[in-house]
Design an enzyme around this catalytic site. Structure first.
Site, PDB file in Angstrom:
ATOM      1  N   CYS A   2       0.446  -1.414  -0.042  1.00 25.41           N
ATOM      2  CA  CYS A   2      -0.400   0.274   0.261  1.00 25.41           C
ATOM      3  C   CYS A   2       0.921   1.391  -0.124  1.00 25.41           C
ATOM      4  O   CYS A   2       1.784   1.431   0.604  1.00 25.41           O
ATOM      5  CB  CYS A   2      -0.884   0.073   1.402  1.00 25.41           C
ATOM      6  SG  CYS A   2      -2.405  -0.913   2.120  1.00 25.41           S
ATOM      7  N   ARG A  27       3.716   0.091  -4.988  1.00 25.26           N
ATOM      8  CA  ARG A  27       3.941  -0.697  -3.668  1.00 25.26           C
ATOM      9  C   ARG A  27       2.960  -1.561  -3.195  1.00 25.26           C
ATOM     10  O   ARG A  27       2.308  -2.225  -2.532  1.00 25.26           O
ATOM     11  CB  ARG A  27       3.930   0.798  -2.334  1.00 25.26           C
ATOM     12  CG  ARG A  27       5.177   1.425  -1.759  1.00 25.26           C
ATOM     13  CD  ARG A  27       4.863   2.932  -1.108  1.00 25.26           C
ATOM     14  NE  ARG A  27       4.567   1.787  -0.060  1.00 25.26           N
ATOM     15  CZ  ARG A  27       5.938   1.847   0.627  1.00 25.26           C
ATOM     16  NH1 ARG A  27       6.814   2.480   0.169  1.00 25.26           N
ATOM     17  NH2 ARG A  27       5.428   1.340   1.994  1.00 25.26           N
ATOM     18  N   TRP A  74      -2.765  -2.326  -1.682  1.00 22.45           N
ATOM     19  CA  TRP A  74      -2.315  -3.684  -1.525  1.00 22.45           C
ATOM     20  C   TRP A  74      -3.001  -5.484  -0.299  1.00 22.45           C
ATOM     21  O   TRP A  74      -2.324  -4.640   0.635  1.00 22.45           O
ATOM     22  CB  TRP A  74      -0.020  -4.209  -1.440  1.00 22.45           C
ATOM     23  CG  TRP A  74       0.451  -5.142  -2.116  1.00 22.45           C
ATOM     24  CD1 TRP A  74       0.196  -6.307  -3.018  1.00 22.45           C
ATOM     25  CD2 TRP A  74       0.089  -6.595  -0.937  1.00 22.45           C
ATOM     26  NE1 TRP A  74       0.972  -7.869  -2.454  1.00 22.45           N
ATOM     27  CE2 TRP A  74       1.391  -7.607  -1.728  1.00 22.45           C
ATOM     28  CE3 TRP A  74       0.139  -6.629   0.430  1.00 22.45           C
ATOM     29  CZ2 TRP A  74       1.045  -8.534  -0.939  1.00 22.45           C
ATOM     30  CZ3 TRP A  74       0.503  -7.911   0.966  1.00 22.45           C
ATOM     31  CH2 TRP A  74       0.997  -8.736   0.468  1.00 22.45           C
ATOM     32  N   ASN A 100      -1.717   2.413   5.568  1.00 23.43           N
ATOM     33  CA  ASN A 100      -0.821   1.643   5.475  1.00 23.43           C
ATOM     34  C   ASN A 100      -0.720   0.389   6.296  1.00 23.43           C
ATOM     35  O   ASN A 100      -0.642   1.397   7.556  1.00 23.43           O
ATOM     36  CB  ASN A 100       0.492   1.943   5.124  1.00 23.43           C
ATOM     37  CG  ASN A 100       1.528   1.011   4.508  1.00 23.43           C
ATOM     38  OD1 ASN A 100       0.816   0.234   4.326  1.00 23.43           O
ATOM     39  ND2 ASN A 100       2.262   1.953   4.200  1.00 23.43           N
ATOM     40  N   GLU A 476      19.327 -16.253  -5.532  1.00 27.74           N
ATOM     41  CA  GLU A 476      18.456 -15.133  -6.070  1.00 27.74           C
ATOM     42  C   GLU A 476      18.045 -15.052  -7.670  1.00 27.74           C
ATOM     43  O   GLU A 476      16.957 -14.395  -7.947  1.00 27.74           O
ATOM     44  CB  GLU A 476      19.555 -14.323  -5.693  1.00 27.74           C
ATOM     45  CG  GLU A 476      19.533 -12.464  -6.592  1.00 27.74           C
ATOM     46  CD  GLU A 476      17.955 -11.686  -5.713  1.00 27.74           C
ATOM     47  OE1 GLU A 476      17.227 -11.890  -5.163  1.00 27.74           O
ATOM     48  OE2 GLU A 476      17.631 -11.096  -6.713  1.00 27.74           O
ATOM     49  N   LYS A 480      14.128 -14.901  -9.048  1.00 26.23           N
ATOM     50  CA  LYS A 480      13.866 -13.525  -9.844  1.00 26.23           C
ATOM     51  C   LYS A 480      13.260 -13.477 -10.762  1.00 26.23           C
ATOM     52  O   LYS A 480      12.061 -13.276 -11.271  1.00 26.23           O
ATOM     53  CB  LYS A 480      15.308 -12.782 -10.627  1.00 26.23           C
ATOM     54  CG  LYS A 480      16.067 -11.538  -9.220  1.00 26.23           C
ATOM     55  CD  LYS A 480      15.524 -10.694  -9.561  1.00 26.23           C
ATOM     56  CE  LYS A 480      15.046 -10.402  -7.935  1.00 26.23           C
ATOM     57  NZ  LYS A 480      15.300 -10.554  -7.049  1.00 26.23           N
ATOM     58  N   HIS A 499      21.736 -35.842  -3.629  1.00 29.41           N
ATOM     59  CA  HIS A 499      21.060 -36.195  -2.303  1.00 29.41           C
ATOM     60  C   HIS A 499      20.168 -36.547  -2.067  1.00 29.41           C
ATOM     61  O   HIS A 499      19.448 -36.087  -1.147  1.00 29.41           O
ATOM     62  CB  HIS A 499      22.523 -34.952  -1.526  1.00 29.41           C
ATOM     63  CG  HIS A 499      23.530 -35.093  -1.225  1.00 29.41           C
ATOM     64  ND1 HIS A 499      24.283 -36.538  -1.391  1.00 29.41           N
ATOM     65  CD2 HIS A 499      24.875 -34.646  -1.547  1.00 29.41           C
ATOM     66  CE1 HIS A 499      25.946 -36.509  -0.770  1.00 29.41           C
ATOM     67  NE2 HIS A 499      25.510 -35.046  -1.695  1.00 29.41           N
ATOM     68  N   LYS A 601       6.549  -4.350  -3.553  1.00 32.49           N
ATOM     69  CA  LYS A 601       7.582  -3.780  -3.285  1.00 32.49           C
ATOM     70  C   LYS A 601       7.718  -4.158  -2.117  1.00 32.49           C
ATOM     71  O   LYS A 601       8.967  -4.273  -1.290  1.00 32.49           O
ATOM     72  CB  LYS A 601       7.660  -2.403  -3.996  1.00 32.49           C
ATOM     73  CG  LYS A 601       9.709  -2.336  -3.945  1.00 32.49           C
ATOM     74  CD  LYS A 601       9.945  -2.424  -4.891  1.00 32.49           C
ATOM     75  CE  LYS A 601      11.879  -2.016  -5.323  1.00 32.49           C
ATOM     76  NZ  LYS A 601      12.451  -3.441  -5.641  1.00 32.49           N
TER      77      LYS A 601
HETATM   78  C1  F6R Z   1      12.855  -9.944  -4.754  1.00 35.77           C
HETATM   79  C2  F6R Z   1      12.737  -8.537  -3.391  1.00 35.77           C
HETATM   80  C3  F6R Z   1      12.173  -8.845  -2.172  1.00 35.77           C
HETATM   81  C4  F6R Z   1      13.111  -8.059  -0.879  1.00 35.77           C
HETATM   82  C5  F6R Z   1      12.308  -8.480   0.221  1.00 35.77           C
HETATM   83  C6  F6R Z   1      12.908  -7.611   1.335  1.00 35.77           C
HETATM   84  O1  F6R Z   1      13.550  -9.153  -5.662  1.00 35.77           O
HETATM   85  O2  F6R Z   1      12.599  -7.738  -3.616  1.00 35.77           O
HETATM   86  O3  F6R Z   1      12.670 -10.424  -2.212  1.00 35.77           O
HETATM   87  O4  F6R Z   1      13.863  -8.649  -1.033  1.00 35.77           O
HETATM   88  O5  F6R Z   1      11.094  -7.974  -0.212  1.00 35.77           O
HETATM   89  O6  F6R Z   1      13.065  -6.034   0.948  1.00 35.77           O
HETATM   90  P1  F6R Z   1      13.369  -5.284   1.509  1.00 35.77           P
HETATM   91  O7  F6R Z   1      15.750  -5.494   0.851  1.00 35.77           O
HETATM   92  O8  F6R Z   1      12.870  -3.894   1.494  1.00 35.77           O
HETATM   93  O9  F6R Z   1      13.616  -5.678   3.224  1.00 35.77           O
END
Ligand code: F6R
Length: 606
Positions: A2, A27, A74, A100, A476, A480, A499, A601
């Site tokens: 949000c 967000r 959100w 929020n 990672e 992605k 394993h 985000k």
């Molecule tokens: C994946 C992603 C999330 C953030 C996680 C932590 O692409 O962006 O996994 O890394 O939610 O967020 P921050 O870094 O803002 O604490």
């Protein structure tokens, strides 16, 4: 999780409010709404969809007024529909709020209010707060007292913005565990979830801390403690981010733009003042145990850094995911917690920091967003200076965090005399060369990566594999890929494959290997052994390799060949290629790349 935004000005603010909420759309983007103070009332327009879609349905930008609030949602409580979209209003319509966060005790409060005859329109927790304020106003006859009385009843974490025709040029802003920051300009002031909202309009900001509320008017603003109502003297600060970096700049998606921003982001991470890096290294040195903590991508950043601290500085730093930290970490007064967060607002990470502080530990953070909650919580902060990251999935911020932690490991190694000066200097040199080689790889490899994505897009199931530091790089990269393609992609250590996971391998499962340079002999050989294991079971294999690796080139069905670089920075090159690969795969599948389904985000709820 949000986005909320409010603007009050001497002149019409509706277009400004629209741009500000659009800048927060990453967000949350399932519904959106405006509340504009106008002619003794607050007009609310809201609906489902992203900001532009709601504007199309509700003509938000045709509204008129000098003070208003906006929300992009959100969903947490209540389905995605028009009624549940914000703003929410008190029964008499006098108080309109956007929120929020989460009001934990909303069910109890809702039952209590319903017994008193209050009618609820939505399923949200937020509406409870609006009604409480309305009822308190009937009792006190004063806006501020009504707000504060209502706040006393709320439990949970929240950021609230409120407008009322009773004080038509005023925004009330409350911060309790969710992000909120003030933007300050001549004749026009802002309050928003983060600085991206108002960056195109002003670079002056003031932080609102937990337990504080602000009263904001076009030419005045003031901050007070919620408990005592005592005024708080808060010094504004200047945001150095260039608003240009938050624009798409000709790229079709923010994700692609932010991947291409990385040469500059690395430069910024390398420009982080050495004394700050040394101070962090000294803190690690003094600590008995130093934990590294992040969640999602930042957990993988912590895992990457773990290898640098072990291999360069001879220190094992446990990396614990923020959501598990409180149940796993044994932390006390002699210990240090380094948390890593792009947003500086992530609930799980703040919870871990709070826990560590309660145990008496020292805390440090690597954060991207200026003025965010973590920056005010911890003892020591390194601002990574990556500029706004708008795409929901993290790319450039994560790489910058890895670089800062690598620099910290190098400084620790230097201070503890674990590295020959010549080796230390050589490492600095390869780091210094990294922006140029990443730029070169982006320029030269994009076409090949795109082709590879086209050739492999029919695979529904993937394994991403690596050993040593290439293992968290694979994790990672897999995250992605999952986030933007919605495909099933599992990251595992290449040595672990035999394993158990090997049972999954057949002609339908594509294994993508993160192969180290041949100069790291044993690691390279062991990675190739894992490739052979997959091939022997009929599994197709792809990989990212470096020039001159004839053996890997021969084994792999699909490959990206990178120019040779120093082994220290080779994992970063592979990560950048993997980011591009996810991007082009998602493009093939027509996914919503910058705003993948179900994600947001900044995850400020637990
Ligand atoms: C994946 C992603 C999330 C953030 C996680 C932590 O692409 O962006 O996994 O890394 O939610 O967020 P921050 O870094 O803002 O604490």
């Amino acid at each position: 999780m949000c986005g909320i935004s409010a603007v009050t000005g001497r002149e019409d603010i509706v277009h400004t409010l629209f741009e500000s909420i659009k800048n927060l759309e990453y967000r949350g983007y399932d519904s959106c709404g405006f509340g504009i103070v106008q002619d003794g009332t607050v007009e609310v327009r809201k609906n489902t969809g992203g900001v532009d879609e709601v504007n199309g349905k509700e003509h938000l930008t045709s509204m008129l007024g000098c003070t208003g609030i906006a929300h992009t949602r959100w969903a947490t409580h209540g389905k995605v529909d028009k009624i549940n979209a914000h703003p929410h209003q008190s029964g008499d319509g006098r108080f309109s709020i956007v929120h929020n966060g989460i009001i934990n005790n909303y069910q109890d409060l809702k039952s209590e209010l319903m017994e008193q005859g209050v009618t609820f329109l939505s399923e949200t927790d937020t509406e409870v707060a609006a009604h409480l304020i309305g009822l308190a106003y009937s009792e006190f006859g004063d806006v501020r007292s009504a707000l504060l009385a209502a706040l006393k009843r709320l439990e949970g974490s929240y950021a609230l913005l409120m407008v009322t025709p009773l004080e038509p040029d005023t925004i009330y802003a409350v911060k309790h565990g969710s992000p909120l920051v003030l933007g300050l300009a001549a004749g026009r002031n802002f309050v928003a979830s983060d600085v991206n909202a108002f960056l195109p309009f002003t670079h002056e900001a003031a932080i609102l801390e937990d337990g504080e509320f602000a009263v904001v008017q076009p030419d005045r603003w003031a901050i007070y403690k919620i408990d005592s109502q005592a005024p708080v003297a808060r010094k504004p600060f200047r945001i150095e981010w260039d608003p240009e970096t938050s624009r798409k700049g000709g790229y079709p998606h923010y994700m692609l733009k932010e991947i291409f921003d990385q040469p500059q982001t690395i430069r910024n991470a390398l420009a982080t003042p050495l004394p700050e890096i040394v101070a962090l290294a000294e803190s690690i040195r003094r600590a008995h145990t130093t934990y590294l903590m992040g969640v999602g991508t930042t957990h993988y950043v912590a895992q990457v850094a773990q290898y640098y601290f072990s291999q360069l500085a001879g220190r094992f730093l446990p990396a614990v995911s923020s959501d598990e930290f409180n149940d796993l970490a044994v932390i006390g007064a002699d210990d240090l917690l380094i948390s890593i967060s792009q947003s500086g607002e992530t609930f799980d990470t703040r919870r871990g920091v709070k826990f560590a502080q309660e145990q008496g530990a020292r805390t440090a953070s690597i954060v991207n967003v200026m003025g965010s909650s973590l920056t005010t919580m911890v003892d020591q902060v390194i601002m990574q200076g990556s500029g706004p990251e708008i795409c929901v999935v993290s790319t450039k911020a994560a790489l910058a965090q890895m670089i800062i932690l690598l620099r910290t490991a190098l400084e620790l190694a230097r201070i503890e005399k674990r590295l020959e000066p010549g080796v230390y200097n050589a490492h600095l040199k390869s780091l210094g060369a990294l922006p140029a080689v990443v730029q070169q790889a982006l320029n030269e490899q994009s076409g090949f990566v795109r082709n590879l994505a086209t050739r492999t897009i029919h695979f529904q199931n993937w394994l991403f594999l690596g050993r040593s530091v290439y293992y968290p790089i694979a994790l990672e990269a897999a995250l992605k890929m999952k986030e933007v393609t919605y495909l099933h992609v599992e990251g595992i250590p290449a040595g672990f494959l035999k394993h158990g996971t090997l049972a999954l391998v057949d002609e339908h499962m594509l294994s993508m290997f993160f192969v180290p340079p041949t100069s790291i002999g044993e690691l390279h050989a062991l990675t190739l052994t894992a490739i052979e294991e997959v091939k022997a079971r009929g599994g197709p294999v792809a990989g990212i390799i470096f020039e001159g690796d004839a053996k890997a080139e021969h084994l792999l069905d699909h490959r990206i060949v990178l120019p040779q670089v120093d082994a220290l920075v080779a994992p970063f090159m592979e990560l950048v290629v993997a980011q591009l690969f996810s991007y082009f795969s998602a493009l093939q599948l027509g996914r919503s790349i910058d705003k993948p389904r179900n994600l947001a985000k900044s995850v400020t709820v637990g």
